[in-house]
Design an enzyme around this catalytic site. Structure first.
Site, short mmCIF file in Angstrom:
data_model
loop_
_atom_site.label_atom_id
_atom_site.label_comp_id
_atom_site.label_asym_id
_atom_site.label_seq_id
_atom_site.Cartn_x
_atom_site.Cartn_y
_atom_site.Cartn_z
N TYR A 141 0.82 -1.22 0.00
CA TYR A 141 0.00 0.00 0.00
C TYR A 141 0.85 1.27 0.00
CZ TYR A 141 -4.69 -1.88 0.89
OH TYR A 141 -5.91 -2.48 0.79
N LYS A 191 3.28 -15.19 2.31
CA LYS A 191 3.41 -15.91 1.04
C LYS A 191 4.90 -16.20 0.83
CE LYS A 191 1.79 -17.56 -2.88
NZ LYS A 191 0.97 -18.81 -2.92
N ASP A 224 -2.82 -18.12 0.55
CA ASP A 224 -3.83 -18.80 -0.29
C ASP A 224 -4.51 -19.92 0.49
OD1 ASP A 224 -1.36 -20.07 -0.33
OD2 ASP A 224 -1.45 -20.68 -2.44
N ASP A 248 -6.21 -6.99 4.19
CA ASP A 248 -7.36 -6.35 3.55
C ASP A 248 -8.27 -7.41 2.95
OD1 ASP A 248 -8.92 -4.24 2.39
OD2 ASP A 248 -7.94 -4.65 0.47
N ASP A 252 -12.07 -9.05 4.48
CA ASP A 252 -13.32 -8.96 3.71
C ASP A 252 -13.91 -10.35 3.52
OD1 ASP A 252 -13.52 -6.22 3.37
OD2 ASP A 252 -13.92 -6.38 1.22
C1 IPM Z 1 -10.23 -1.17 4.23
C2 IPM Z 1 -10.55 -0.56 2.89
C3 IPM Z 1 -9.42 0.40 2.54
C4 IPM Z 1 -8.15 -0.41 2.42
C5 IPM Z 1 -9.65 1.24 1.26
C6 IPM Z 1 -10.93 2.05 1.37
C7 IPM Z 1 -8.48 2.14 0.98
O1 IPM Z 1 -10.72 -1.53 1.93
O2 IPM Z 1 -10.11 -0.43 5.20
O3 IPM Z 1 -10.12 -2.40 4.28
O4 IPM Z 1 -7.89 -1.03 1.39
O5 IPM Z 1 -7.40 -0.45 3.40
MG MG Z 2 -10.74 -3.48 2.68
#
Ligand code: IPM
Ligand code: MG
Length: 358
Positions: A141, A191, A224, A248, A252
């Site tokens: 990032y 990884k 993975d 990240d 999710d």
């Molecule tokens: C998160 C979001 C952020 C990230 C985006 C909005 C930049 O997806 O907080 O997980 O990728 O960190």
């Molecule tokens: Mg995110």
């Protein structure tokens, strides 16, 4: 106690859910004898529209001087042009970096009342209780990036993924301390079979564990494979520590286990200074302005704030308990509806307030 809290409503449903969290926090303050002073600041798309930048200096300054920050969500289709010079997400990334919020805590907890909402069979989600530590101010990032046009007119783009020993040590250490207070299990995800950065990550994590956390049950898992394990044996994990991008993606994925993003909070913490608290979900532009968003993730983020930044542990537990009771009583917003009556954002906020007062 007296606390200065910066509210960042942001974009989309952000303002609606932050309004409810603020109402809830005001009741917490009254009930437990505290005084919370709220300041609202722009960030993200609304800041781009009004100030030409995703993170205005005034917002950064107010955040830096606060005791803690509660954020709704940033971004939306209006600002989504990939070629745009300024993007809402830059504001959030810069805020994390400037405040050195290197540790992103993302708890993944199942609510038995909501077992039906999960896309997985009950036996896969029962008892799942994971705390992710995602490194937040390094990795791919924040590495150098560039984009160039080649001689043949095609393009080439590069993002560097960088971690240093100290960046890895501090996040593994925090994760290790958390694991010790929980079920004593720590998993590092990398990884290392492909990436040099991950080989450094793995060896530094191992050294930290050998030196200071040999009491923990420690293991390493490739990212993975972790993506699979989250679906078929999530209950085997306790604390999971990983880099920025892997974290990240995995969080999710993990957020789907309880069935709704609308319930998951997160905390971003530094070595010292204010923490940043936010729901994991985004700005949900499709339902913005309709008053139907689920405010509970933001309410739970407020509970994390009471706990981690303000040291108000009893208040945090009380608030979490109220949320659980509200769900057990069958109250639902549209995102977790089970066919019965659905509550608006404000009505759900009111259920929490009634629970606190009750
Ligand atoms: C998160 C979001 C952020 C990230 C985006 C909005 C930049 O997806 O907080 O997980 O990728 O960190
Ligand atoms: Mg995110």
């Amino acid at each position: 106690m007296d606390a200065n809290i910066v509210l960042i409503p942001g974009d989309g449903i952000g303002p609606e859910i932050i309004a409810e969290a603020q109402r809830v926090l005001e009741v917490v303050a009254t009930r437990f004898g505290h005084s919370f002073n709220f300041t609202s600041c722009p960030l993200g798309g609304n800041a781009i529209d009004n100030f030409g930048t995703a993170l205005p200096d005034e917002t950064l300054e107010a955040c830096g001087n606060s005791d803690s920050i509660l954020l709704g969500a940033v971004g939306g289709p209006k600002w989504d042009d990939p070629n745009a010079k300024v993007r809402p997400e830059q504001g959030l990334l810069k805020l994390r970096k400037e405040l050195a919020l290197f540790a992103n805590l993302r708890p993944l907890k199942m609510y038995s009342a909501l077992a039906e909402a999960s896309p997985l069979k009950p036996e896969y989600i029962e008892g799942v209780d994971i705390l992710f530590f995602r490194e937040l101010t390094g990795g791919i990032y924040f590495g150098e990036s560039k984009r160039e046009t080649l001689d043949d007119g095609s393009e080439r783009a590069v993002n560097e993924m960088v971690y240093t020993t100290s960046e890895i040590e501090r996040i593994v250490r925090l994760a290790g301390e958390a694991a010790r207070k929980r079920r004593g299990k720590l998993t590092s995800v990398d990884k290392a079979n492909v990436l040099e950065v991950s080989r450094l990550w793995r060896s530094v994590a191992q050294s930290v564990v050998d030196a200071d956390f040999s009491d923990l049950n420690y293991d390493v898992v490739l990212v993975d494979a972790m993506a699979m394990h989250l679906i078929n044996r999530a209950k085997d994990f306790d604390v999971v520590v990983t880099g920025n991008m892997f974290g990240d993606i995995l969080t999710d994925e993990g957020s789907m286990l309880p069935g709704s993003l609308g319930l998951l909070p997160s905390a971003s913490l530094g070595e010292s200074g204010p923490g940043l608290y936010e729901p994991i979900h985004g700005s949900a532009p499709d339902i913005a302005g309709q008053g139907i968003a689920n405010p509970l993730a933001t309410v739970l983020a407020s509970a994390m704030m009471l706990d981690h930044s303000l040291g108000l542990t009893d208040e945090a537990r009380a608030l979490e308990e109220v949320v659980e009771n509200v769900l057990n009583a069958g109250h639902r917003t549209a995102d977790i509806a089970d066919g019965g009556e659905t509550l608006s954002t404000v009505e759900m906020g009111q259920k929490v307030i009634d629970g606190l007062n009750g």
